[in-house]
Design a protein around this motif. Structure first.
Motif, PDB file in Angstrom:
ATOM      1  N   PRO A 216       2.622 -20.154  -0.297  1.00 16.87           N
ATOM      2  CA  PRO A 216       2.807 -18.990   0.580  1.00 16.87           C
ATOM      3  C   PRO A 216       4.086 -19.081   1.396  1.00 16.87           C
ATOM      4  O   PRO A 216       4.520 -20.178   1.749  1.00 16.87           O
ATOM      5  CB  PRO A 216       1.578 -19.039   1.499  1.00 16.87           C
ATOM      6  N   THR A 217       4.677 -17.892   1.650  1.00 16.48           N
ATOM      7  CA  THR A 217       5.833 -17.851   2.551  1.00 16.48           C
ATOM      8  C   THR A 217       5.303 -18.011   3.974  1.00 16.48           C
ATOM      9  O   THR A 217       4.095 -18.007   4.206  1.00 16.48           O
ATOM     10  CB  THR A 217       6.554 -16.503   2.439  1.00 16.48           C
ATOM     11  N   LEU A 218       6.228 -18.097   4.906  1.00 19.20           N
ATOM     12  CA  LEU A 218       5.825 -18.284   6.310  1.00 19.20           C
ATOM     13  C   LEU A 218       4.988 -17.090   6.793  1.00 19.20           C
ATOM     14  O   LEU A 218       3.969 -17.258   7.471  1.00 19.20           O
ATOM     15  CB  LEU A 218       7.071 -18.449   7.186  1.00 19.20           C
ATOM     16  N   GLU A 219       5.436 -15.880   6.390  1.00 17.81           N
ATOM     17  CA  GLU A 219       4.705 -14.678   6.819  1.00 17.81           C
ATOM     18  C   GLU A 219       3.324 -14.627   6.165  1.00 17.81           C
ATOM     19  O   GLU A 219       2.338 -14.251   6.790  1.00 17.81           O
ATOM     20  CB  GLU A 219       5.489 -13.412   6.474  1.00 17.81           C
ATOM     21  N   GLU A 220       3.260 -15.051   4.921  1.00 20.23           N
ATOM     22  CA  GLU A 220       1.965 -15.072   4.229  1.00 20.23           C
ATOM     23  C   GLU A 220       1.030 -16.108   4.853  1.00 20.23           C
ATOM     24  O   GLU A 220      -0.175 -15.883   4.978  1.00 20.23           O
ATOM     25  CB  GLU A 220       2.170 -15.369   2.737  1.00 20.23           C
ATOM     26  N   PHE A 221       1.640 -17.221   5.256  1.00 18.40           N
ATOM     27  CA  PHE A 221       0.840 -18.262   5.902  1.00 18.40           C
ATOM     28  C   PHE A 221       0.268 -17.731   7.226  1.00 18.40           C
ATOM     29  O   PHE A 221      -0.910 -17.945   7.546  1.00 18.40           O
ATOM     30  CB  PHE A 221       1.697 -19.501   6.148  1.00 18.40           C
TER      31      PHE A 221
ATOM     32  N   PRO B 214       4.264   5.992   2.658  1.00 20.61           N
ATOM     33  CA  PRO B 214       5.438   5.274   3.165  1.00 20.61           C
ATOM     34  C   PRO B 214       6.241   4.675   2.025  1.00 20.61           C
ATOM     35  O   PRO B 214       5.679   4.275   1.009  1.00 20.61           O
ATOM     36  CB  PRO B 214       4.816   4.182   4.034  1.00 20.61           C
ATOM     37  N   GLU B 215       7.556   4.603   2.246  1.00 20.98           N
ATOM     38  CA  GLU B 215       8.405   4.075   1.183  1.00 20.98           C
ATOM     39  C   GLU B 215       8.405   2.553   1.182  1.00 20.98           C
ATOM     40  O   GLU B 215       8.521   1.918   0.151  1.00 20.98           O
ATOM     41  CB  GLU B 215       9.829   4.609   1.344  1.00 20.98           C
ATOM     42  N   GLU B 216       8.293   1.965   2.397  1.00 20.73           N
ATOM     43  CA  GLU B 216       8.357   0.503   2.477  1.00 20.73           C
ATOM     44  C   GLU B 216       7.027  -0.073   2.950  1.00 20.73           C
ATOM     45  O   GLU B 216       6.303   0.556   3.714  1.00 20.73           O
ATOM     46  CB  GLU B 216       9.446   0.090   3.478  1.00 20.73           C
ATOM     47  N   THR B 217       6.741  -1.272   2.478  1.00 19.33           N
ATOM     48  CA  THR B 217       5.530  -1.962   2.922  1.00 19.33           C
ATOM     49  C   THR B 217       5.734  -2.407   4.368  1.00 19.33           C
ATOM     50  O   THR B 217       6.740  -3.044   4.680  1.00 19.33           O
ATOM     51  CB  THR B 217       5.276  -3.198   2.041  1.00 19.33           C
ATOM     52  N   PRO B 218       4.807  -2.074   5.276  1.00 16.78           N
ATOM     53  CA  PRO B 218       4.988  -2.469   6.668  1.00 16.78           C
ATOM     54  C   PRO B 218       4.786  -3.973   6.848  1.00 16.78           C
ATOM     55  O   PRO B 218       4.127  -4.622   6.042  1.00 16.78           O
ATOM     56  CB  PRO B 218       3.887  -1.692   7.388  1.00 16.78           C
ATOM     57  N   GLY B 219       5.358  -4.498   7.937  1.00 13.34           N
ATOM     58  CA  GLY B 219       5.178  -5.915   8.251  1.00 13.34           C
ATOM     59  C   GLY B 219       3.769  -6.149   8.783  1.00 13.34           C
ATOM     60  O   GLY B 219       3.019  -5.201   9.052  1.00 13.34           O
ATOM     61  N   LEU B 220       3.474  -7.424   8.982  1.00 13.93           N
ATOM     62  CA  LEU B 220       2.129  -7.792   9.431  1.00 13.93           C
ATOM     63  C   LEU B 220       1.808  -7.204  10.805  1.00 13.93           C
ATOM     64  O   LEU B 220       0.729  -6.637  11.029  1.00 13.93           O
ATOM     65  CB  LEU B 220       2.032  -9.324   9.469  1.00 13.93           C
ATOM     66  N   ALA B 221       2.806  -7.314  11.716  1.00 10.62           N
ATOM     67  CA  ALA B 221       2.586  -6.819  13.082  1.00 10.62           C
ATOM     68  C   ALA B 221       2.347  -5.317  13.071  1.00 10.62           C
ATOM     69  O   ALA B 221       1.454  -4.795  13.757  1.00 10.62           O
ATOM     70  CB  ALA B 221       3.785  -7.164  13.957  1.00 10.62           C
ATOM     71  N   GLU B 222       3.141  -4.638  12.257  1.00  4.93           N
ATOM     72  CA  GLU B 222       3.018  -3.179  12.179  1.00  4.93           C
ATOM     73  C   GLU B 222       1.664  -2.793  11.594  1.00  4.93           C
ATOM     74  O   GLU B 222       0.985  -1.872  12.080  1.00  4.93           O
ATOM     75  CB  GLU B 222       4.150  -2.617  11.311  1.00  4.93           C
ATOM     76  N   ALA B 223       1.239  -3.527  10.562  1.00  4.88           N
ATOM     77  CA  ALA B 223      -0.052  -3.241   9.919  1.00  4.88           C
ATOM     78  C   ALA B 223      -1.199  -3.449  10.906  1.00  4.88           C
ATOM     79  O   ALA B 223      -2.142  -2.654  10.959  1.00  4.88           O
ATOM     80  CB  ALA B 223      -0.237  -4.142   8.701  1.00  4.88           C
TER      81      ALA B 223
END
Lengths: 301, 371
Positions: free
Chosen positions: B161-166, B330-339
């Protein structure tokens, strides 16, 4: 050491303990007698800081229990009626859990627990408390009540689940603890038990203290009153002759035996009168009230 | 309240939980089934990854003047794997939480150990807080084990996992723990209210099924009753216009399925009747959505699904949210914080739910008759 002033506890509009005034001296073994449902356990719960009184107050070693229950709990030990433990833990683990609440360090706890388990003959028992017999639980209950080496010990029906040997050991232990200067408050509905170990007693009935003092004092106070009259039992080998004395109120005759109700103790005059009539006296005594009967009568009131 | 006394109670409770046969059996079952779910999820993820690689390869082969040349396929997130854990969490996880809490107080009443405990120098609030803390600790322990096994499985299948996925995995764990706390709090309250553990368990299971099955159903029924039937379209000439959107989400069998649909009607451009119909239909959908949202907020399950979905599949959450608000995906996948920001009400509800039950437990325990 223990004081209750107008102590009252009301449940659902009914006073379970009703204006109780009580005083127990330091080093005393006090027997708190009363029938089931008299309010003994509720009184103990208030004295041990486990429930708050509806009104009145109680003090242990000068500390008002309702205001500072934790300080009181630090100096008392309590053996509840039908005591319960954590069934998944051994006696040692149960005691260790309770001992931690007194800020005892590990070595202190270990030593104290070993000492207590030996005292109640549970040393070397590896079973978990859930597998204990009721008698074993009762003995462990006594050990947990002593975990903090308390100044005051409250025991609620302490011999209820013990076998005769256990009862004998319990009595010895209570005597020993009292000799150490501890104040012991024993609640029981069994008069014979209280009679064996207690120095003073209090009788509770329907939430009220009926009498307090030594067992004899309480029995005398509770005995049915004939004013100042006394009952004299007389028995002779021969048939009793007529007895004349201005002090006699009534005589119940039964052959060679008579129960004389007199205004005062006239045994000397009676003896003289019978002797002058050539009658030998087999027995003559003042009738003391039977303690069991007196207490039973008080229980029923 | 003294911390050492509270921690003494909590330590004992925690130890009781993790050594109890009941806890161990359910935990092992939970971990094994989660691991199987993870394995299935990893297979699904690998398929998605393969498809992504094929699309990338296809993109490289496109000619420069192709209309799709600027379109980039989206790399699948490993969080998709955790989707499969969600339904196990709400069943076995819920049972684990109930198993821990349903007899915490009632058993002490039954065995009379509560009276013995209370005769020692500690306050009642220290006991109940210690019990709650011990239970939370045990559930946290279960959650950490589940996540550790999940991570180990990812690494075993060479998925790093990437840092964001972690961070997302950790948040997923925290949200799952929050869900377990909801049921633990119900069980603890029932254990305090009921005289016997058997009754406490039955009451807890009744609430468990009520909020997991009955509540969503009641939401639909309530919507039907309160909002009524949808307005009938007028029978005149038509022009197609998008007027309303509806979203739905269901979960079961280890998968979470979301759908977003747009209500398309044909409106006669000159006819005022169609504009009125459009307005009525919009109001109708808004009302149904409001009732649906309110029902969701009361149900820990639905809140959990919504939040966990935002963590594991933010694209879906963003799509649902966007369709509902603007009608455009939406065109882009939102970040974790936004979600997570999009589901803040569900997060708040998942916090409030156990808090309410803990509060009731606290009050009830403090007033409990211990005679």
């Amino acid at each position: 050491m223990i004081q209750a002033e107008n102590l009252t506890k009301v449940y659902n509009g009914k006073a379970v303990v009703d204006g109780l005034d009580l005083e127990v001296d330091e080093g005393d073994i006090f027997g708190f007698l009363g029938p089931n449902g008299a309010g003994k356990s509720t009184t103990i719960l208030m004295l041990t800081g486990m429930i708050e009184p509806t009104s009145g107050r109680c003090l242990v070693d000068g500390i008002e229990v309702a205001k500072d229950p934790l300080r009181v709990k630090e100096i008392i030990g309590y053996l509840p009626e039908d005591v319960g433990f954590y069934g998944n833990m051994t006696a040692e683990q149960n005691l260790d859990y309770f001992a931690r609440f007194y800020g005892m360090d590990s070595r202190e706890r270990k030593e104290r627990i070993a000492e207590l388990l030996e005292l109640v003959h549970l040393d070397g028992v590896t079973q978990k408390a859930g597998e204990y017999s009721r008698g074993m639980k009762q003995r462990l209950g006594l050990a947990q009540a002593l975990i903090n080496d308390p100044k005051v010990l409250f025991l609620d029906e302490p011999t209820a689940n013990l076998d005769p040997e256990g009862v004998r050991e319990y009595r010895k232990l209570v005597e020993h603890l009292a000799d150490e200067g501890k104040t012991i408050f024993v609640s029981s509905h069994i008069l014979s038990e209280v009679r064996e170990v207690c120095r003073t007693v209090g009788l509770l009935a329907k939430g009220k203290l009926v009498a307090q003092g030594t067992l004899e004092e309480v029995a005398r106070a509770l005995a049915p009153s004939d004013g100042d009259a006394v009952r004299i039992i007389v028995e002779t080998p021969e048939r009793l002759p007529a007895i004349e004395d201005p002090g006699i109120l009534s005589i119940e005759r039964n052959g060679s035996r008579a129960v004389i109700l007199a205004m005062a103790d006239i045994r000397d005059r009676l003896a003289e009168s019978l002797y002058s009539q050539g009658v030998h006296i087999r027995e003559m005594h003042l009738e003391e009230p039977d303690i069991e009967d007196v207490f039973m009568a008080a229980y029923r009131r | 309240m003294a911390l050492d006394r509270l921690l003494n109670v909590a330590r004992k409770e925690f130890s009781d939980h993790i050594t109890s046969r009941r806890f161990v059996i359910i935990l092992v079952l939970f971990l094994v089934i989660s691991a199987i779910g993870m394995h299935t999820g990893i297979g699904y993820y690998n398929d998605m990854l393969e498809s992504y690689n094929q699309q990338l390869q296809y993109m490289q082969e496109l000619e420069v003047d192709s209309p799709y040349v600027n379109w980039m396929p989206e790399k699948p997130s490993i969080m998709l794997i955790f989707n499969s854990m969600m339904s196990y969490m709400t069943t076995l996880g819920g049972i684990l939480a109930i198993a821990i809490g349903f007899d915490l107080v009632s058993k002490e009443k039954e065995t009379r150990s509560l009276k013995t405990l209370l005769s020692h120098p500690l306050y009642r609030d220290e006991i109940i807080n210690g019990k709650a803390l011990g239970g939370v600790g045990a559930l946290g322990f279960a959650m950490v084990l589940a996540l550790a096994i999940s991570l180990a499985m990812l690494l075993l299948f060479s998925i790093v996992p990437t840092l964001e996925e972690f961070a997302a995995i950790l948040i997923f764990g925290a949200v799952s723990l929050g869900f377990l706390l909801a049921y633990f709090s119900i069980a603890l309250m029932m254990s305090t209210v009921a005289r016997e553990s058997g009754n406490a368990l039955i009451y807890t299971l009744v609430i468990f099924f009520a909020v997991s099955s009955l509540l969503p159903l009641l939401g639909t029924v309530a919507a039907d009753v309160l909002v009524g039937d949808p307005p009938e379209p007028p029978e005149v000439g038509l022009i197609p216009t998008i007027v309303g959107r509806s979203v739905s989400a269901t979960a079961g069998g280890g998968y979470f399925v979301s759908s977003a649909s747009q209500s398309v009607v044909q409106v006669g451009s000159e006819d005022q009747v169609w504009r009125e119909y459009e307005e009525e239909l919009r109001n109708y959908i808004d009302k149904r959505m409001l009732i649906s949202d309110l029902t969701t907020l009361i149900s820990p399950q639905m809140n959990y699904y919504t939040i966990a979905m935002a963590v594991t599949n933010p694209q879906i959450t963003a799509t649902i949210d966007a369709l509902y608000n603007s009608g455009m995906a939406p065109e882009e996948t939102p970040g974790l914080a936004e979600a997570l920001g999009r589901v803040w009400m569900n997060i708040a509800a998942l916090i409030v739910f156990p808090s309410v039950f803990f509060a009731v437990t606290y009050v009830k325990f403090m007033r409990m008759d211990i005679r």
